[in-house]
Scaffold this motif. Structure first.
Motif, PDB file in Angstrom:
ATOM      1  N   VAL A 141       0.525  12.908  12.395  1.00 43.83           N
ATOM      2  CA  VAL A 141       1.073  13.787  11.319  1.00 43.83           C
ATOM      3  C   VAL A 141       0.674  15.165  12.069  1.00 43.83           C
ATOM      4  CG1 VAL A 141      -1.095  13.827  10.261  1.00 43.83           C
ATOM      5  CG2 VAL A 141       1.025  14.551   9.004  1.00 43.83           C
ATOM      6  N   TYR A 142       1.713  16.040  11.762  1.00 44.52           N
ATOM      7  CA  TYR A 142       1.757  17.443  12.056  1.00 44.52           C
ATOM      8  C   TYR A 142       1.833  18.537  11.047  1.00 44.52           C
ATOM      9  CZ  TYR A 142       2.546  15.534  16.685  1.00 44.52           C
ATOM     10  OH  TYR A 142       2.447  14.539  18.075  1.00 44.52           O
ATOM     11  N   PRO A 143       1.177  19.627  11.340  1.00 46.85           N
ATOM     12  CA  PRO A 143       1.113  20.604  10.045  1.00 46.85           C
ATOM     13  C   PRO A 143       2.364  21.123   9.804  1.00 46.85           C
ATOM     14  CG  PRO A 143       0.326  21.600  12.287  1.00 46.85           C
ATOM     15  CD  PRO A 143       0.494  20.249  12.457  1.00 46.85           C
ATOM     16  N   THR A 144       2.462  21.561   8.430  1.00 48.28           N
ATOM     17  CA  THR A 144       3.566  22.272   7.948  1.00 48.28           C
ATOM     18  C   THR A 144       3.673  23.610   8.633  1.00 48.28           C
ATOM     19  OG1 THR A 144       3.148  21.268   5.739  1.00 48.28           O
ATOM     20  CG2 THR A 144       4.467  23.454   5.756  1.00 48.28           C
ATOM     21  N   GLU A 145       4.826  23.789   9.027  1.00 51.20           N
ATOM     22  CA  GLU A 145       5.208  25.171   9.957  1.00 51.20           C
ATOM     23  C   GLU A 145       4.410  26.196   9.539  1.00 51.20           C
ATOM     24  OE1 GLU A 145       8.894  27.488  12.011  1.00 51.20           O
ATOM     25  OE2 GLU A 145       9.263  25.748  10.539  1.00 51.20           O
ATOM     26  N   GLY A 146       3.753  27.109  10.312  1.00 48.88           N
ATOM     27  CA  GLY A 146       3.069  28.504   9.988  1.00 48.88           C
ATOM     28  C   GLY A 146       1.910  28.000   9.295  1.00 48.88           C
ATOM     29  N   THR A 147       1.350  26.724   9.143  1.00 48.91           N
ATOM     30  CA  THR A 147      -0.012  26.691   8.248  1.00 48.91           C
ATOM     31  C   THR A 147      -0.708  25.496   9.234  1.00 48.91           C
ATOM     32  OG1 THR A 147       0.741  24.678   7.201  1.00 48.91           O
ATOM     33  CG2 THR A 147       1.351  26.735   6.157  1.00 48.91           C
ATOM     34  N   VAL A 148      -1.754  25.383   8.716  1.00 47.39           N
ATOM     35  CA  VAL A 148      -2.714  24.312   9.247  1.00 47.39           C
ATOM     36  C   VAL A 148      -2.829  23.226   8.024  1.00 47.39           C
ATOM     37  CG1 VAL A 148      -4.801  23.484  10.591  1.00 47.39           C
ATOM     38  CG2 VAL A 148      -3.864  26.034  10.819  1.00 47.39           C
ATOM     39  N   GLN A 149      -1.909  22.867   7.515  1.00 49.67           N
ATOM     40  CA  GLN A 149      -1.910  21.937   6.347  1.00 49.67           C
ATOM     41  C   GLN A 149      -1.170  20.839   6.613  1.00 49.67           C
ATOM     42  OE1 GLN A 149      -1.355  23.798   2.653  1.00 49.67           O
ATOM     43  NE2 GLN A 149      -1.694  22.153   1.270  1.00 49.67           N
ATOM     44  N   PHE A 150      -1.820  19.709   6.356  1.00 50.98           N
ATOM     45  CA  PHE A 150      -1.295  18.315   6.677  1.00 50.98           C
ATOM     46  C   PHE A 150      -0.955  17.497   5.373  1.00 50.98           C
ATOM     47  CE2 PHE A 150      -3.597  19.662  10.203  1.00 50.98           C
ATOM     48  CZ  PHE A 150      -3.143  19.406  11.401  1.00 50.98           C
ATOM     49  N   SER A 151       0.287  17.209   5.040  1.00 53.76           N
ATOM     50  CA  SER A 151       0.607  16.475   3.867  1.00 53.76           C
ATOM     51  C   SER A 151       1.701  15.412   3.687  1.00 53.76           C
ATOM     52  CB  SER A 151       0.875  17.411   2.821  1.00 53.76           C
ATOM     53  OG  SER A 151       1.743  18.182   3.158  1.00 53.76           O
ATOM     54  N   GLY A 206       0.768  -1.233   0.092  1.00 54.97           N
ATOM     55  CA  GLY A 206       0.061   0.018   0.158  1.00 54.97           C
ATOM     56  C   GLY A 206       0.911   1.179  -0.101  1.00 54.97           C
ATOM     57  N   TYR A 207       0.664   2.229  -0.910  1.00 59.54           N
ATOM     58  CA  TYR A 207       1.017   3.633  -0.633  1.00 59.54           C
ATOM     59  C   TYR A 207       0.010   4.473  -0.395  1.00 59.54           C
ATOM     60  CZ  TYR A 207       4.682   1.154  -3.449  1.00 59.54           C
ATOM     61  OH  TYR A 207       5.596  -0.006  -3.881  1.00 59.54           O
ATOM     62  N   TYR A 208       0.298   5.572   0.471  1.00 60.79           N
ATOM     63  CA  TYR A 208      -0.568   6.543   0.946  1.00 60.79           C
ATOM     64  C   TYR A 208       0.036   7.828   0.923  1.00 60.79           C
ATOM     65  CZ  TYR A 208      -2.020   2.307   3.656  1.00 60.79           C
ATOM     66  OH  TYR A 208      -2.181   0.904   3.874  1.00 60.79           O
ATOM     67  N   TYR A 209      -0.794   8.633   0.061  1.00 59.86           N
ATOM     68  CA  TYR A 209      -0.842  10.033  -0.040  1.00 59.86           C
ATOM     69  C   TYR A 209      -1.946  10.957   0.431  1.00 59.86           C
ATOM     70  CZ  TYR A 209       3.753  10.279  -2.888  1.00 59.86           C
ATOM     71  OH  TYR A 209       5.126  10.512  -3.547  1.00 59.86           O
ATOM     72  N   PHE A 210      -1.513  12.033   1.351  1.00 62.77           N
ATOM     73  CA  PHE A 210      -2.522  12.673   1.462  1.00 62.77           C
ATOM     74  C   PHE A 210      -2.321  14.272   1.711  1.00 62.77           C
ATOM     75  CE2 PHE A 210      -1.026  11.231   5.462  1.00 62.77           C
ATOM     76  CZ  PHE A 210      -0.822  12.450   6.310  1.00 62.77           C
ATOM     77  N   ASP A 211      -3.445  15.298   1.404  1.00 59.70           N
ATOM     78  CA  ASP A 211      -2.846  16.574   1.587  1.00 59.70           C
ATOM     79  C   ASP A 211      -4.440  17.046   2.190  1.00 59.70           C
ATOM     80  OD1 ASP A 211      -1.375  19.070   0.441  1.00 59.70           O
ATOM     81  OD2 ASP A 211      -3.439  19.509   0.533  1.00 59.70           O
ATOM     82  N   LEU A 212      -4.333  17.715   3.191  1.00 58.75           N
ATOM     83  CA  LEU A 212      -5.520  18.192   4.018  1.00 58.75           C
ATOM     84  C   LEU A 212      -5.206  19.654   4.459  1.00 58.75           C
ATOM     85  CD1 LEU A 212      -8.508  17.442   5.326  1.00 58.75           C
ATOM     86  CD2 LEU A 212      -7.130  16.900   7.558  1.00 58.75           C
ATOM     87  N   ASN A 213      -6.014  20.518   4.087  1.00 63.82           N
ATOM     88  CA  ASN A 213      -5.934  22.026   4.437  1.00 63.82           C
ATOM     89  C   ASN A 213      -7.033  22.276   5.367  1.00 63.82           C
ATOM     90  OD1 ASN A 213      -5.685  24.734   4.526  1.00 63.82           O
ATOM     91  ND2 ASN A 213      -4.860  25.012   2.627  1.00 63.82           N
ATOM     92  N   LEU A 214      -6.617  22.709   6.571  1.00 66.62           N
ATOM     93  CA  LEU A 214      -7.464  23.115   7.865  1.00 66.62           C
ATOM     94  C   LEU A 214      -7.507  24.506   8.149  1.00 66.62           C
ATOM     95  CD1 LEU A 214      -7.294  19.849  10.073  1.00 66.62           C
ATOM     96  CD2 LEU A 214      -8.796  20.512   8.153  1.00 66.62           C
ATOM     97  N   ASP A 215      -6.933  25.270   7.142  1.00 64.31           N
ATOM     98  CA  ASP A 215      -6.665  26.698   7.382  1.00 64.31           C
ATOM     99  C   ASP A 215      -8.100  27.387   7.635  1.00 64.31           C
ATOM    100  OD1 ASP A 215      -3.972  27.128   7.450  1.00 64.31           O
ATOM    101  OD2 ASP A 215      -4.077  27.463   5.123  1.00 64.31           O
TER     102      ASP A 215
END
Length: 294
Positions: A162-172, A48-57
């Protein structure tokens, strides 16, 4: 001509057996409290290969009011159900709750307290805290090969919060999460014997209470949001193959076996067809000779 056409059709069907299985969850702002993104599952040769991108801004949900994403991050799991006929993604503990998404997909009875089997098989097997059982899944345990300790659907248990990218509320994910023990393809949206189905992805706050924040149905039809992720998986697999000696994989895969079977079947059909033609001509000539003698 007809024989050759049949051979080509059979060959094509056999080759297609080696295709991967792709699933995509699309998270839309209109349905999911202004959360947006996707979750891609690509299963190739049992990996299995999992990719995700979640924007909670702009995420708006009362369930997230006490969730400091930078501190707690997100847990995420593959769940058993998707029963909401009106949407393909949603937000909050109500519409992402158990009546709509079920519990964690757990066909091997690893049995966390969130397992879909918790009140049934897990209880029967004594794999619950009141019977002294402890669910021990961690990324370290899983990476050491102790697959039985983790529910198949407990992705954050396998790979970490998983933690958000610094300075954002985006998880990827910049690189795919590679899972050698992914969900069973045959159980997608289908109960198979003791293996309950899997149908959705659910993101939780990373606190111990883990309220459900965002969820979406995993679809095999609407794949558009995940096409870039699937292309990245293809590129990764191709690069791994090309990095081996002579550009060939050192291990036989399902593709190798299905290809060999396809070639064998085609060769058998050709040989059988030629042999049949020879026999028919022989019998035809024999009949003609017998009529001439009479």
């Amino acid at each position: 001509m007809m024989i050759l056409l049949c051979i080509c059709i059979i060959y094509s069907l056999l080759i297609n057996l080696s295709e991967c299985s792709q699933y995509c969850a699309t998270i839309t702002a209109e349905e999911a409290g202004d959360a947006t993104g996707y979750f891609a599952v690509d299963i190739v040769d049992g990996v299995g290969y999992y990719y995700f991108d979640l924007n909670l801004d702009n995420f708006d949900s009362a369930d997230a009011s006490d969730c400091d994403f930078t501190t707690y991050g997100l847990k995420y799991h593959i769940h058993s159900y998707w029963t909401n006929p009106n949407t393909t993604s949603s937000a909050g503990s109500t519409y992402c709750g158990a009546p709509y998404t079920g519990g964690h997909y757990d066909p091997t009875f690893a049995c966390s307290t969130s397992s879909q089997n918790y009140t049934t098989a897990c209880t029967t097997l004594g794999r619950i805290p009141s019977d002294g059982y402890t669910y021990t899944c961690t990324p370290e345990i899983y990476s050491d090969g102790d697959y039985a300790s983790c529910e198949l659907g407990d992705l954050s248990g396998k790979f970490g919060i998983v933690y958000p990218t610094e300075g954002t509320v985006q998880f990827s994910t910049s690189d795919p999460l590679v899972d050698t023990n992914p969900p069973y393809e045959v159980s997608y949206e289908t109960n198979v014997k003791n293996s309950l189905k899997w149908s959705s992805i659910v993101f939780h706050c990373g606190t111990s209470a883990a309220p459900r924040l965002v969820c979406a149905e995993l679809s095999t039809v609407d794949l558009n949001a995940c096409l870039t992720a699937f292309e990245a998986v293809d590129a990764l697999i191709e690069s791994e193959i090309s990095s081996t000696d002579d550009g060939e994989s050192s291990e036989l895969t399902y593709n190798d076996y299905s290809g060999a079977i396809a070639v064998s079947v085609v060769v058998s059909l050709v040989v059988g067809t030629v042999f049949g033609i020879i026999i028919m001509r022989f019998l035809g000539n024999r009949g003609s000779n017998e009529r001439l003698l009479k």
